[in-house]
Structures are given as C-alpha cells and as structure tokens.
Scaffold this active site. Structure first.
Site, mmCIF file in Angstrom:
data_model
loop_
_atom_site.group_PDB
_atom_site.id
_atom_site.type_symbol
_atom_site.label_atom_id
_atom_site.label_comp_id
_atom_site.label_asym_id
_atom_site.label_seq_id
_atom_site.Cartn_x
_atom_site.Cartn_y
_atom_site.Cartn_z
ATOM 1 N N ARG A 57 0.860 -1.197 0.000
ATOM 2 C CA ARG A 57 0.000 0.000 0.000
ATOM 3 C C ARG A 57 0.885 1.232 0.000
ATOM 4 O O ARG A 57 1.647 1.458 0.941
ATOM 5 C CB ARG A 57 -0.890 -0.040 1.241
ATOM 6 C CG ARG A 57 -1.959 1.010 1.280
ATOM 7 C CD ARG A 57 -2.969 0.654 2.375
ATOM 8 N NE ARG A 57 -3.883 1.767 2.617
ATOM 9 C CZ ARG A 57 -3.992 2.413 3.772
ATOM 10 N NH1 ARG A 57 -3.270 2.070 4.820
ATOM 11 N NH2 ARG A 57 -4.845 3.401 3.894
ATOM 12 N N PHE A 62 1.477 10.590 1.913
ATOM 13 C CA PHE A 62 0.992 9.960 3.136
ATOM 14 C C PHE A 62 2.039 8.973 3.657
ATOM 15 O O PHE A 62 2.844 9.308 4.510
ATOM 16 C CB PHE A 62 -0.359 9.285 2.891
ATOM 17 C CG PHE A 62 -0.984 8.671 4.122
ATOM 18 C CD1 PHE A 62 -0.683 9.116 5.409
ATOM 19 C CD2 PHE A 62 -1.897 7.631 3.993
ATOM 20 C CE1 PHE A 62 -1.262 8.539 6.539
ATOM 21 C CE2 PHE A 62 -2.487 7.046 5.115
ATOM 22 C CZ PHE A 62 -2.169 7.507 6.380
ATOM 23 N N GLN A 65 3.345 1.273 3.101
ATOM 24 C CA GLN A 65 3.033 0.230 4.090
ATOM 25 C C GLN A 65 3.453 -1.137 3.582
ATOM 26 O O GLN A 65 3.212 -1.482 2.420
ATOM 27 C CB GLN A 65 1.529 0.237 4.391
ATOM 28 C CG GLN A 65 1.114 -0.742 5.476
ATOM 29 C CD GLN A 65 -0.340 -0.569 5.874
ATOM 30 O OE1 GLN A 65 -0.898 0.525 5.754
ATOM 31 N NE2 GLN A 65 -0.967 -1.630 6.343
ATOM 32 N N ASN A 103 -2.099 -1.012 12.068
ATOM 33 C CA ASN A 103 -2.990 -1.799 12.913
ATOM 34 C C ASN A 103 -4.421 -1.711 12.395
ATOM 35 O O ASN A 103 -4.710 -0.977 11.456
ATOM 36 C CB ASN A 103 -2.897 -1.350 14.382
ATOM 37 C CG ASN A 103 -3.336 0.087 14.602
ATOM 38 O OD1 ASN A 103 -4.295 0.555 13.999
ATOM 39 N ND2 ASN A 103 -2.640 0.800 15.478
ATOM 40 N N PHE A 114 4.451 0.942 8.608
ATOM 41 C CA PHE A 114 4.483 1.939 7.542
ATOM 42 C C PHE A 114 5.554 2.976 7.856
ATOM 43 O O PHE A 114 6.002 3.120 8.997
ATOM 44 C CB PHE A 114 3.107 2.602 7.336
ATOM 45 C CG PHE A 114 2.565 3.365 8.509
ATOM 46 C CD1 PHE A 114 2.828 4.722 8.669
ATOM 47 C CD2 PHE A 114 1.765 2.736 9.465
ATOM 48 C CE1 PHE A 114 2.321 5.437 9.749
ATOM 49 C CE2 PHE A 114 1.243 3.442 10.548
ATOM 50 C CZ PHE A 114 1.524 4.795 10.683
ATOM 51 N N LEU A 149 -2.082 10.734 13.443
ATOM 52 C CA LEU A 149 -1.860 9.319 13.785
ATOM 53 C C LEU A 149 -1.177 9.142 15.142
ATOM 54 O O LEU A 149 -1.043 8.019 15.627
ATOM 55 C CB LEU A 149 -1.022 8.633 12.697
ATOM 56 C CG LEU A 149 -1.647 8.605 11.294
ATOM 57 C CD1 LEU A 149 -0.753 7.834 10.330
ATOM 58 C CD2 LEU A 149 -3.050 8.010 11.321
ATOM 59 N N HIS A 153 -1.038 4.988 16.350
ATOM 60 C CA HIS A 153 -0.080 4.027 15.789
ATOM 61 C C HIS A 153 1.239 4.162 16.536
ATOM 62 O O HIS A 153 1.734 5.271 16.729
ATOM 63 C CB HIS A 153 0.130 4.273 14.291
ATOM 64 C CG HIS A 153 -1.100 4.006 13.477
ATOM 65 N ND1 HIS A 153 -1.366 2.775 12.929
ATOM 66 C CD2 HIS A 153 -2.140 4.803 13.148
ATOM 67 C CE1 HIS A 153 -2.529 2.827 12.284
ATOM 68 N NE2 HIS A 153 -3.019 4.055 12.404
#
Length: 196
Positions: A57, A62, A65, A103, A114, A149, A153
C-alpha cells in the site's frame, strides 16, 4: 526535553537497514521507548520474515506500508503469537520518516508497518501547539508528517539520512492501481539489524 527523533545522532538504539529493490532505507529503532514493538521487528527481521515481502500500500503524500507476507494487507503475525498492545509514548511522533506500526484498531499490532512520507503539514503549526504538541515537535512537523496518527499508531523508528528519504520519495512515486497497490512490486529484499 530531548525528543529522540530530533536528536538521532545521540540516540543509542539498534539500527535497521531495509534493503528494497528501489534502494536502502536506514532506520534508528527506539528500543527503550517501544521495547516490545522493536523486539518484534528485530526478531522478525533476523528470521527473514520480511525478505521478499512487498510494500502493498503506497499513498503519495501519506505513507508506504509493508510487512505482510500475504501482500494483501490482511495478513502477518507477531513473534508473540497474537496481536500485541500499542506502546504510545509522549516522546515519539509520526513525523516525516517515522517508522510506525500498522494496525486495525487499538492493540492489534502484528508484523505490518508503515513509513510516513508526507511532506506537507495539513494544518498550521499553531494548531498543533494549541492541541498540546511540544513546540519543537510542532516545528519539526512543518517539514511533514501525520500528527493525526499520534496516539493511534506506535512509532518505533525514524529514517536517519538523506539517502533514506530519497528512496522513500522514489518509492512513493511509483504507479499504483486498485487499493493503492503498486503496479510493479516494490520489494523488501532483506532487513539487516545492527546492534548498538
């Protein structure tokens, strides 16, 4: 207060070199601040768990991942045999170049991770300071990151050098298809662990 991500040269942690088919990224791991998470990453790396695994991903501005051996975003397991708990710290943040656990909600960490790539803070620095972020961290966030985040995370590492950021930006520029999956595989060839 010294935040380790803002003073990497003086932080005595384990180093991980993530070798990919687009170059290598060197990461300082925060052993003392996220011990369970770092232990998980180190052990998985040493047993070759991540070798040949793709970044499944990739979202420009951004993050990238990876860490799921099924390559789907649905798989992966930890060394603990089950999902393990978050290790949030008021000393670690999802700055540009941060290595964080992916997660599926609270305390669902496995093997996926990531690396934050975003270069543009989506809101003014002052709003972070008002929201309780330390001033020097808010200032660093102006170079990019994903503060939304933080507390969601676990951050457990940080890219250390310019070469690593160039590789990160090169990876995030690849063409992606459905579900942000690269058209051509971006592969983790190996992860080397260098003890402090």
């Amino acid at each position: 207060m010294t935040y380790p991500q803002l003073d990497l040269e003086n932080y005595k942690g384990t180093t991980a070199i993530i070798n990919t088919n687009h170059g290598k990224m060197t990461v300082k791991l925060f052993d003392s601040l996220a011990p369970k998470t770092v232990k998980n990453f180190i052990e998985l790396s040493k047993e070759g768990y991540y070798d040949g695994v793709i970044f499944h991903r990739i979202i420009k501005d951004f993050m990238i991942q990876g860490g799921d051996p099924t390559g789907t975003g649905m798989g992966g397991s930890s060394i603990y045999g089950e999902k393990f708990e978050d290790e949030f710290s008021m000393d670690l943040f999802n700055l540009r170049g941060a290595l964080s656990m992916a997660n599926a909600g609270p305390n669902t960490n496995g093997s996926q991770f990531f690396i934050v790539q975003n270069k543009n803070l989506p809101y003014p620095k002052d709003s972070l300071i008002q929201g309780g972020w330390p001033e020097e961290v808010a200032e660093t966030y102006t170079d990019g990151g994903t503060p939304h985040l933080d507390g969601r995370h676990t951050v457990f590492g940080q890219l250390v050098d310019e070469e690593s950021y160039k590789v990160l930006d090169k990876i995030v520029a690849v063409r992606v298809g459905a579900q942000d999956k690269p058209v051509d595989d971006v592969v983790i060839e190996s992860v080397e662990i260098i003890e402090p």
